[in-house]
Design a protein around this motif. Structure first.
Motif, short mmCIF file in Angstrom:
data_model
loop_
_atom_site.label_atom_id
_atom_site.label_comp_id
_atom_site.label_asym_id
_atom_site.label_seq_id
_atom_site.Cartn_x
_atom_site.Cartn_y
_atom_site.Cartn_z
N GLU A 81 -4.48 5.54 2.79
CA GLU A 81 -6.20 4.32 2.94
C GLU A 81 -7.01 5.03 1.86
O GLU A 81 -7.23 4.62 1.04
CB GLU A 81 -7.26 4.75 4.45
CG GLU A 81 -6.50 4.15 5.58
CD GLU A 81 -6.64 3.84 6.74
OE1 GLU A 81 -7.74 4.95 6.79
OE2 GLU A 81 -6.10 3.40 7.58
N ALA A 82 -6.53 6.55 2.30
CA ALA A 82 -7.07 7.56 0.63
C ALA A 82 -7.01 7.58 -0.69
O ALA A 82 -7.74 7.29 -1.38
CB ALA A 82 -7.24 8.32 1.62
N LEU A 83 -5.43 7.17 -0.67
CA LEU A 83 -4.61 7.22 -1.45
C LEU A 83 -5.25 5.18 -1.75
O LEU A 83 -5.63 4.74 -3.72
CB LEU A 83 -3.51 7.31 -1.60
CG LEU A 83 -2.50 6.84 -3.10
CD1 LEU A 83 -2.71 8.41 -3.66
CD2 LEU A 83 -1.20 6.86 -2.86
N ALA A 128 0.78 -1.11 0.01
CA ALA A 128 -0.09 0.04 0.23
C ALA A 128 0.72 0.82 0.18
O ALA A 128 0.57 2.84 -0.71
CB ALA A 128 -0.72 0.16 1.03
N ALA A 129 2.02 0.73 0.48
CA ALA A 129 2.88 2.42 0.49
C ALA A 129 3.57 2.81 -1.13
O ALA A 129 4.07 3.58 -1.25
CB ALA A 129 4.11 2.15 1.54
N GLY A 130 3.11 1.62 -2.35
CA GLY A 130 3.73 2.12 -2.83
C GLY A 130 5.34 1.84 -3.39
O GLY A 130 6.09 1.29 -2.99
N VAL A 131 5.13 2.02 -5.04
CA VAL A 131 7.23 2.32 -5.73
C VAL A 131 7.81 2.55 -4.84
O VAL A 131 7.60 3.97 -4.70
CB VAL A 131 6.48 1.90 -6.42
CG1 VAL A 131 8.02 2.19 -7.42
CG2 VAL A 131 5.57 0.82 -7.79
N ARG A 132 9.23 1.89 -4.82
CA ARG A 132 9.68 2.93 -4.16
C ARG A 132 10.85 1.64 -3.71
O ARG A 132 11.03 1.30 -4.54
CB ARG A 132 9.85 2.95 -2.28
CG ARG A 132 8.97 1.58 -1.35
CD ARG A 132 8.83 2.30 0.16
NE ARG A 132 8.41 0.84 0.39
CZ ARG A 132 7.68 0.21 1.24
NH1 ARG A 132 6.63 0.65 -0.26
NH2 ARG A 132 7.32 -0.19 1.54
N PHE A 174 1.53 3.94 9.63
CA PHE A 174 0.71 3.55 10.39
C PHE A 174 0.67 4.05 11.13
O PHE A 174 -0.70 4.11 12.98
CB PHE A 174 0.56 2.39 10.33
CG PHE A 174 0.44 1.36 8.72
CD1 PHE A 174 -1.02 1.91 9.23
CD2 PHE A 174 0.98 1.08 8.41
CE1 PHE A 174 -1.00 0.94 7.25
CE2 PHE A 174 1.47 0.73 6.83
CZ PHE A 174 -0.01 0.62 6.69
N ALA A 175 1.56 4.59 12.01
CA ALA A 175 1.96 5.14 13.51
C ALA A 175 1.10 6.74 13.56
O ALA A 175 1.08 7.58 14.92
CB ALA A 175 3.07 5.26 14.82
#
Length: 246
Positions: free
Chosen positions: A88-90, A37-41, A78-79
């Protein structure tokens, strides 16, 4: 491993991605790697390098290409309530219909690329990406030969019309699911619902639960587990060796 920046044309615009290939001359079987969920990196670029090494052309797409966003810190997102809400919106912005269209575009890109061989593609995903991988297998059954989910969530959620388990009857791929222990996004009832759906549909599948937490295969998250990561890469190697070299 060589990395090439590419742009994948989709019905909704241009999706930035990287294509990771082994050293030497191809072509090689194609793979789509869906991030968490945090995307490409960089963590996922390194993973794509490793997965490409034994002989695969791995496409790592930016699934959030429709929405410009500031990168997340997986160690703290998440903290931090504000960051979690933004994440979450993304995630919600990539609905099932959009993701399915994107999967078709990614498959078209690989099919046309000179470094990619064969007609069957492998798909693997992590967290949110695990759900996308299984949906790709259900929505593109003639093109996805193998699909894997690692600590994927909401794979068989009751009452969810977009749940991947509802696509089991369409799947022709070999499916591998490795769940995390005590994962609220994939509790025992979902595990059983998915197992039953795949079994009843006659889908070749393996469902496992690793003695590790959600996020076990992603090195930049706090719950990373080196043993589980190694096990996941071995499972992928075995899956692709069987399904992508037939």
């Amino acid at each position: 491993m060589p990395r090439t920046a590419v742009v994948v044309p989709t019905p909704d615009g241009a999706c930035p991605a990287t294509l990771h290939t082994p050293a030497g001359d191809g072509p090689w079987p194609g793979v789509i790697l869906y991030p968490d969920a945090a995307g490409v990196r960089e963590t996922f670029a390194v993973l794509a390098d490793r997965l490409a090494g034994p002989g695969y052309a791995v496409l790592l797409p930016d699934v959030y290409y429709r929405t410009p966003y500031t990168p997340f810190d997986p160690a703290t997102v998440f903290a931090d309530p504000a960051e979690r809400a933004r994440l979450e919106a993304l995630v919600k912005s990539v609905g099932a219909d959009l993701a399915d269209r994107d999967a078709g575009a990614f498959l078209d890109f690989l099919a046309a690329h000179p470094d990619v061989s064969g007609t069957g593609v492998g798909v693997t995903g992590y967290c949110m990406g695990g759900r996308l991988a299984l949906r790709a297998a259900g929505r593109h059954p003639g093109r996805v030969a193998a699909a894997a989910s690692f600590h994927g969530g909401n794979l068989a959620a009751e009452g969810d019309p977009d749940s991947p388990h509802l696509l089991a009857g369409r799947m022709r791929a070999a499916i591998h699911v490795a769940a995390a222990e005590a994962d609220r996004s994939f509790p025992p009832d979902q595990h059983e619902r998915l197992r039953r759906a795949l079994t009843e549909a006659g889908v070749r599948h393996t469902l496992e639960t690793y003695p590790a937490a959600h996020g076990f295969a992603v090195p930049d998250v706090p719950t990373y587990d080196a043993d589980a990561d190694r096990r996941h890469r071995e499972a992928l190697a075995a899956l692709w060796a069987t399904a992508l070299h037939a």
